[in-house]
Enzyme design. Structure first.
Site, short mmCIF file in Angstrom:
data_model
loop_
_atom_site.label_atom_id
_atom_site.label_comp_id
_atom_site.label_asym_id
_atom_site.label_seq_id
_atom_site.Cartn_x
_atom_site.Cartn_y
_atom_site.Cartn_z
N ASP A 81 38.52 45.41 30.91
CA ASP A 81 39.72 46.24 30.76
C ASP A 81 40.96 45.35 30.57
OD1 ASP A 81 38.90 48.88 30.79
OD2 ASP A 81 39.11 49.12 32.94
N ILE A 82 41.09 44.36 31.43
CA ILE A 82 42.28 43.51 31.40
C ILE A 82 42.35 42.72 30.09
CG2 ILE A 82 43.40 41.53 32.49
CD1 ILE A 82 42.16 42.57 35.16
#
Length: 446
Positions: A218-219
């Site tokens: 996600d990051i």
């Protein structure tokens, strides 16, 4: 005349579907950006000034959870005005991802991580399309992370909004992209990391697949998206046109396989799990000490010789089985067992004192308390305390990037749900209190 006053006048001029005339609005945006009465970034309220690289850039943020909010937070740190659009009465799902929760506002600590420097407004997307079109009209960037096709039903797809604002940069963060057999699947970090092979190569050698401790896919997707948006803004400066950007979790995960992917694609080598160890460098892993763990590596023969000297086993570096890295890889188990016995005899702190100034990489495996009590983390002031309207103050990990000229900072606490609805719709679109009260009564805003 204020920008909001211009917009208030324009809303009643009969331009179909409640849209604001693009050319008029764009000229007003330019006017505001160069020093009109109502600067886009609201410097008096957010402390954004000309040192922030993205001062004057407005971002309409329709994202939730991690990837999208992380992207827009990075842009907000650089001075962009980020308007976070949330569902009335529910908001970003991450607000409920606890415990722990803030005592008074009841937002989860999880939500605080990627949402500073933003303003929150609550608009029902089904019935508030006119409001969202008006906001898109005066925005530079729109970021969303819905399953492909969802926003088209609400009149908020790229093709629909480019008619409203031809210069709009529209960034979609999805699980698998807008094409391909998985396109309609929802995106989740751990699923994309599973399909993308990251779990397969993570974990102990004789153990099951394991996920990374944070939502790293996600990051990374959010970071890819933030860079793509900056590139699109730069290109728009030349072309005067917006564009659509597609960023997805699975492609991001595959891109992070780096040498593992290259080994398979070019040599047909299937990857395996190594725990904290390295497949082609020995030693290069975490070792148990008397009170914890220490990670160290010897990337060269010279580094290994110095490690042996400091461990007072200089004869080991001269042993033909361990003399070169190739030898050490071949005799990995024997060498690792030897180092495990030695390092278990003392504490991590004492080993770090002995290794002070050593040419090889070494560091303790800190727990989270130890991370934030670390003298270096405290010396560089990475943790920031921000005032919060209900909970006094909150702490966040500030931006990791420091510029010599530009500002990149944490300025305002993550917003409460709908905290800025009236402020944004009043200042930017010119809605008065009676109009806002009617929209609220109809359940269109909160």
């Amino acid at each position: 005349m204020l920008l909001s006053q211009h917009l208030r006048l324009s809303r009643g001029l009969g331009w179909g579907w409640g849209f604001v005339n693009y050319r008029v609005c764009q000229s007003l945006r330019n006017f505001a950006a160069v020093g009109g009465d109502n600067n886009n970034s609201g410097p008096d309220k957010t402390n954004v000034d000309e040192r922030h690289p993205l001062q004057g850039v407005r971002i309409l943020d329709l994202t939730r959870i991690i990837a999208g909010p992380y992207c827009t937070m990075v842009l907000a740190d650089l001075g962009a005005e980020v308007i976070k659009v949330e569902r009335p009465h529910f908001g970003d799902e991450a607000r409920k991802w606890g415990p722990p929760f803030l005592e008074n506002s009841q937002d989860a600590a999880y939500f605080l991580a990627p949402n500073r420097n933003k303003r929150s407004i609550c608009i029902d997307m089904k019935r508030g399309r006119k409001l969202l079109h008006q906001l898109a009209q005066i925005s530079d960037v729109l970021v969303e992370n819905y399953v492909p096709g969802t926003l088209e039903r609400y009149g908020l797809s790229y093709e629909q909004l480019r008619e409203v604002n031809p210069k709009l940069i529209y960034c979609s963060l999805t699980g698998y992209g807008s094409v391909g057999p998985y396109a309609k699947r929802p995106g989740y970090d751990v699923i994309a990391s599973s399909v993308g092979g990251l779990l397969h190569i993570t974990g102990e050698r004789d153990g099951p697949p394991s996920k990374v401790g944070v939502a790293v896919t996600d990051i990374a997707t959010g970071l890819y998206a933030h860079g793509a948006i900056l590139a699109a803004l730069y290109q728009r400066h030349r072309t005067q046109r917006g564009q659509k950007i597609d960023v997805n979790l699975l492609s991001t995960c595959c891109s992070m396989l780096i040498n593992v992917a290259s080994n398979y694609l070019n040599a047909g080598i299937e990857a395996e799990r190594w725990g904290t160890a390295h497949s082609s460098i020995v030693p290069y892993e975490s070792f148990r000490t008397k009170d914890g763990y220490l990670t160290l590596g010897a990337g060269s023969d010279a580094q290994f010789q110095e490690l042996c000297r400091l461990l007072k086993v200089e004869q080991v570096s001269k042993d033909p089985k361990f003399k070169t890295n190739k030898d050490r890889v071949q005799h990995r188990e024997e060498l690792v067992e030897l180092l495990e016995r030695i390092l278990a005899e003392d504490t991590s702190r004492n080993w770090m004192k002995r290794f002070e100034g050593a040419p090889f990489p070494v560091g303790p495996v800190n727990n989270i308390r130890e991370v934030f009590e670390d003298e270096h983390i405290q010396a560089i002031g990475l943790v920031k305390t921000l005032p919060h309207p209900k909970d006094g103050s909150v702490k966040v990990v500030g931006p990791p990037v420091v510029y010599s000229e530009a500002r990149n900072d944490a300025r305002t606490a993550p917003p409460m749900l709908g905290e800025h609805t009236d402020e944004v719709l009043g200042e930017l679109l010119g809605y008065g209190q009676e109009e806002l009260a009617k929209l609220r009564e109809q359940g269109i805003i909160q």
